[in-house]
Design an enzyme around this catalytic site. Structure first.
Site, PDB file in Angstrom:
ATOM      1  N   LEU B  67       0.850  -1.193   0.000  1.00 61.09           N
ATOM      2  CA  LEU B  67       0.000   0.000   0.000  1.00 61.09           C
ATOM      3  C   LEU B  67       0.883   1.239   0.000  1.00 61.09           C
ATOM      4  O   LEU B  67       1.965   1.238   0.576  1.00 61.09           O
ATOM      5  CB  LEU B  67      -0.906   0.005   1.232  1.00 61.09           C
ATOM      6  CG  LEU B  67      -1.956  -1.116   1.299  1.00 61.09           C
ATOM      7  CD1 LEU B  67      -2.742  -1.016   2.604  1.00 61.09           C
ATOM      8  CD2 LEU B  67      -2.902  -1.055   0.105  1.00 61.09           C
ATOM      9  N   HIS B 183       9.984 -12.159   4.966  1.00 56.88           N
ATOM     10  CA  HIS B 183      10.550 -11.938   3.625  1.00 56.88           C
ATOM     11  C   HIS B 183      11.818 -12.776   3.620  1.00 56.88           C
ATOM     12  O   HIS B 183      12.838 -12.373   4.163  1.00 56.88           O
ATOM     13  CB  HIS B 183      10.867 -10.454   3.454  1.00 56.88           C
ATOM     14  CG  HIS B 183      11.634 -10.114   2.203  1.00 56.88           C
ATOM     15  ND1 HIS B 183      11.043  -9.935   0.985  1.00 56.88           N
ATOM     16  CD2 HIS B 183      12.956  -9.916   1.990  1.00 56.88           C
ATOM     17  CE1 HIS B 183      11.968  -9.641   0.079  1.00 56.88           C
ATOM     18  NE2 HIS B 183      13.135  -9.620   0.655  1.00 56.88           N
ATOM     19  N   HIS B 236       6.239 -14.961  -0.796  1.00 56.84           N
ATOM     20  CA  HIS B 236       6.767 -15.049  -2.170  1.00 56.84           C
ATOM     21  C   HIS B 236       7.964 -15.990  -2.318  1.00 56.84           C
ATOM     22  O   HIS B 236       9.044 -15.568  -2.733  1.00 56.84           O
ATOM     23  CB  HIS B 236       7.088 -13.671  -2.748  1.00 56.84           C
ATOM     24  CG  HIS B 236       7.901 -12.761  -1.872  1.00 56.84           C
ATOM     25  ND1 HIS B 236       9.089 -13.140  -1.347  1.00 56.84           N
ATOM     26  CD2 HIS B 236       7.665 -11.502  -1.429  1.00 56.84           C
ATOM     27  CE1 HIS B 236       9.576 -12.160  -0.634  1.00 56.84           C
ATOM     28  NE2 HIS B 236       8.731 -11.164  -0.662  1.00 56.84           N
ATOM     29  N   ASP B 309       1.573  -9.484  -4.578  1.00 58.60           N
ATOM     30  CA  ASP B 309       2.803  -8.737  -4.271  1.00 58.60           C
ATOM     31  C   ASP B 309       2.807  -7.412  -5.035  1.00 58.60           C
ATOM     32  O   ASP B 309       3.839  -6.949  -5.514  1.00 58.60           O
ATOM     33  CB  ASP B 309       4.050  -9.566  -4.593  1.00 58.60           C
ATOM     34  CG  ASP B 309       5.224  -9.190  -3.689  1.00 58.60           C
ATOM     35  OD1 ASP B 309       5.013  -8.420  -2.731  1.00 58.60           O
ATOM     36  OD2 ASP B 309       6.337  -9.655  -3.941  1.00 58.60           O
ATOM     37  N   GLY B 328       9.821  -4.249  -7.815  1.00 56.65           N
ATOM     38  CA  GLY B 328       8.388  -4.440  -7.684  1.00 56.65           C
ATOM     39  C   GLY B 328       7.609  -4.274  -8.971  1.00 56.65           C
ATOM     40  O   GLY B 328       8.069  -3.666  -9.936  1.00 56.65           O
TER      41      GLY B 328
END
Lengths: 319, 433
Positions: B67, B183, B236, B309, B328
């Site tokens: 976000l 992560h 991920h 993601d 990203g």
């Protein structure tokens, strides 16, 4: 007088060796050969590129490459400007692409770029509307270095194909190594790399080299021993424990050089770290060291590249 | 009471393995009836929508969304993020704490919850920071933030690297039965890296990250999970080794789950091409053998969920030399069609693919969504399973267009998205009922 009336050099930019064919490389070397002769005369200047503007844009400090390009441009009659990058808008947060826009407004004919990041020169080339020559991008490529090395070798050995070339030292961080590996493979030489495992990139053998970790074996029967500059600050990142140990195993001295062919030649892109990667006695051996000749070839190669990229009346319109 | 009758749908529910033609009746935001006879219980005045045989499934639950609000609203406000989510068939999403300021405080979690309720077209949840300022040193007030609505705790795009901090985080979180999301990347091995170590990085002269950086962190974490019993989720996952380690961890009965994101099964490192910075992701794109291992991990159930993601980036952040470019890719609006390729191309059962996007994440997050059941929220996605089309970044609701999938041919398209029985998205642009 135009020695090569129809020069099929089908490239707008010179960004990587990878994109050149053997014929392209021969063309550059043949043309550069004529400039070697010209540069040895009293009157070194031609007006081939009169009215053309070349800008050197170096984001990394460089003396010899920048000077070499500057001389090359001036000897062909072009206006050459060294654009500073320290303390200018470039450093004040202007992005590479803003710089490109600025440069486009200046109507340049060629831009010579060196940048600390791999791929940055290509990024710039995609955005500017003039010819771009890669003067070294990160750890990616330094094509004119490989071309000048090839010319130096060819003048002494008469050929590139079939030669055994051992590239020694910090392969991991070397754009010179990558460009040379590409060029020598295209031209049919046998390429070896010799380095401690910490200074070799992953899967380097996939680029067409034989890998050695022992100088004596790696240099056995070599025709050319190409030493790379070792940045001593790498020691702080544990790539090797000390200069003493590095030199002991991977520095070039007469004893290790004795493993190569009797007529083997020594090369180094400069500047040399004496006593780090190469012993002074070897570096200064006029019979075997090509180091000074490499610098001379550098100017000729860059003249050839500028000539091929810029001296074509039709080319500008095609851009 | 507002009511909507969705007729002539192919009802799909991974929970009950339901796959049959029928109708669905939503009353007052909840599913009131479903099946062949649902129409019979529709009250007079119900809005009737003919689904024309399209698939009607639980709305997607996206458990990893970057976000940009608060702090980077210029990239994408919560309102825009939620519109993009709705356009992608997502009805619940979980934001990461790496906003500005970082979500490491009860007041900020409350802010997001409040703001999401006000502007959000979809249900917006958040993971809160596991450590203050995402610095990896001091634990946050996990208990209080969970009470304020945080669904789990993570340092977002940074690994919780210190083994002692991770041990305490897992152990403390277990006190309240909370989820720790990692992560998984050993940061020292990954430092400065821009691509997976190997031939491609070597050719491009890009600093490499060894694939083992992911495996090493996951193997360490699995030992800490064993030590603490804390609930652990690896985000991920992208390498064969890491997936295999998780597979073995699950076999040993450890409380571990994992997700992956579409780039890791749809692409490999060759997508970098000549320094295409849209391909720069964290973790980086991997070798083809890893991509195949991700598909296999999905097939055999090791991978529990697929998350977008989603990470909007502006041009300034992406139009940089590769190593300097931001990591990203946007993903909200491409999540479903890219996952449907697992069905169309890789031959996975449709319900299995949908489970990764609904029941899978809902279970991990312990959210009572992602199912077609009487009494459940009427969060639904209606999609054409087979329609071939090309992803068009220009048509995104997201302002950011940083995707490698622009122009990518896909099969399957979202027609309508319903949140609590109301239309949150319609491809014809119908407004909310």
């Amino acid at each position: 007088m135009d020695i090569f009336p129809a020069r099929p050099f089908p490239h707008r930019d010179l960004l990587t060796i990878d994109r050149l064919s053997a014929a392209d490389i021969d063309l550059v070397l043949d043309l550069a050969q004529t400039y070697v002769e010209q540069n040895r005369q009293d009157d070194k200047k031609r007006s081939l590129l009169r009215g053309r503007t070349i800008v050197n844009l170096f984001f990394e400090t460089s003396t010899r490459t920048r000077t070499s390009f500057e001389l090359a441009g001036k000897r062909l009659g072009a206006d050459v400007i060294n654009m500073p990058t320290d303390g200018t808008s470039v450093k004040k947060g202007e992005t590479l692409l803003d710089t490109a826009t600025t440069l486009n407004a200046m109507h340049l004919d060629a831009l010579v770029v060196r940048h600390p990041e791999s791929g940055a020169v290509q990024l710039l080339a995609e955005k500017v509307n003039c010819a771009v020559i890669n003067g070294g991008d990160g750890t990616h490529e330094h094509p004119t270095q490989a071309l000048l090395d090839a010319l130096a070798i060819r003048r002494r050995k008469g050929r590139l194909g079939g030669l055994i070339v051992a590239i020694c030292g910090d392969i991991l961080h070397s754009r010179v190594a990558r460009s040379n590996i590409a060029l020598l493979n295209i031209m049919g030489a046998r390429v070896r790399v010799v380095a401690p495992r910490t200074l070799l990139p992953a899967e380097i053998e996939r680029l067409g080299v034989e890998v050695f970790h022992d100088m004596r074996r790696g240099l056995a029967d070599a025709d050319i021993v190409m030493m790379l500059r070792l940045q001593t600050e790498r020691m702080n990142s544990n790539f090797f424990p000390s200069i003493r140990e590095y030199f002991h195993y991977f520095g070039l001295d007469a004893e290790k050089m004795a493993r190569a062919k009797p007529d083997a030649l020594i090369m180094h892109p400069g500047p040399i770290n004496r006593g780090v990667e190469i012993d002074s006695a070897v570096a200064d051996d006029l019979d075997r060291s090509l180091i000074r000749e490499q610098v001379e070839m550098g100017v000729a190669i860059r003249m050839a590249c500028l000539d091929l990229l810029l001296h074509d009346p039709g080319r500008r319109n095609a851009i | 009471m507002p009511s909507t009758l969705l007729k002539n749908a192919r009802l799909l529910d991974p929970w009950t393995s339901l796959d049959q033609p029928g109708d669905l009746l939503a009353i007052d935001g909840r599913i009131a009836a479903l099946g062949p006879d649902a129409a019979a219980s529709a009250p007079a005045g119900a809005v009737v929508i003919d689904c024309a045989g399209d698939c009607l499934a639980p709305g997607l639950v996206d458990m990893r969304v970057g976000l940009s609000e608060p702090g980077h609203e210029y990239l994408e406000s919560l309102a825009i993020s939620s519109q993009a989510a709705a356009a992608g068939g997502i009805t619940s999403l979980v934001g990461l704490p790496g906003t500005d300021p970082v979500l490491d405080d009860v007041a900020l979690v409350e802010f997001i919850t409040r703001r999401a309720a006000k502007v959000g077209l979809v249900n917006i949840y958040a993971f809160a920071a596991a450590t203050r300022g995402l610095r990896g040193e001091e634990l946050t007030e996990m208990g209080l933030m969970a009470a304020a609505g945080a669904l789990g705790f993570t340092d977002g795009t940074r690994a919780i690297a210190d083994a002692l901090v991770m041990r305490r985080a897992l152990s403390y979180a277990r006190t309240f039965d909370l989820l720790i999301v990692q992560h998984p990347e050993e940061p020292r091995l990954a430092a400065g890296g821009a691509a997976t170590e190997g031939e491609i990085a070597t050719r491009l002269g890009l600093p490499g990250i060894p694939a083992a950086a992911e495996l090493i962190m996951i193997e360490r974490d699995l030992r800490l999970v064993e030590l603490t019993g804390g609930r652990y989720h690896a985000a991920h996952v992208s390498t064969a080794g890491a997936i295999d380690a998780l597979r073995r961890g699950k076999k040993r009965g450890l409380p571990v789950t994992c997700d992956t994101a579409p780039p890791y099964f749809a692409l490999n490192e060759t997508a970098i091409g000549e320094y295409r910075s849209f391909a720069k992701l964290s973790p980086p794109l991997r070798a083809e053998s890893d991509r195949l291992a991700v598909v296999e991990g999905i097939r055999d159930g090791t991978i529990d969920a697929v998350a977008s993601d989603h990470r909007p980036r502006d041009q300034d952040a992406k139009r940089q030399p590769y190593a300097s470019a931001a990591c990203g890719m946007v993903g909200l609006e491409t999540l479903l069609p890219l996952c449907l390729a697992l069905h169309h191309d890789a031959g996975l059962p449709l319900l299995k693919v949908l489970r990764l996007l609904t029941q899978g994440p809902a279970d991990i997050l312990r959210l009572p969504v992602g199912r077609l059941a009487v009494g459940a929220p009427a969060d639904l996605v209606l999609f054409d399973l087979d329609l071939p089309w090309r992803i068009d970044a220009k048509s995104f609701k997201s302002k950011a267009r940083n995707t490698l999938f622009d122009g990518h041919p896909v099969q399957g398209k979202v027609r309508r998205t319903f949140v609590a029985g109301r239309i949150a998205f319609s491809e014809n642009g119908e407004s909310a009922l």
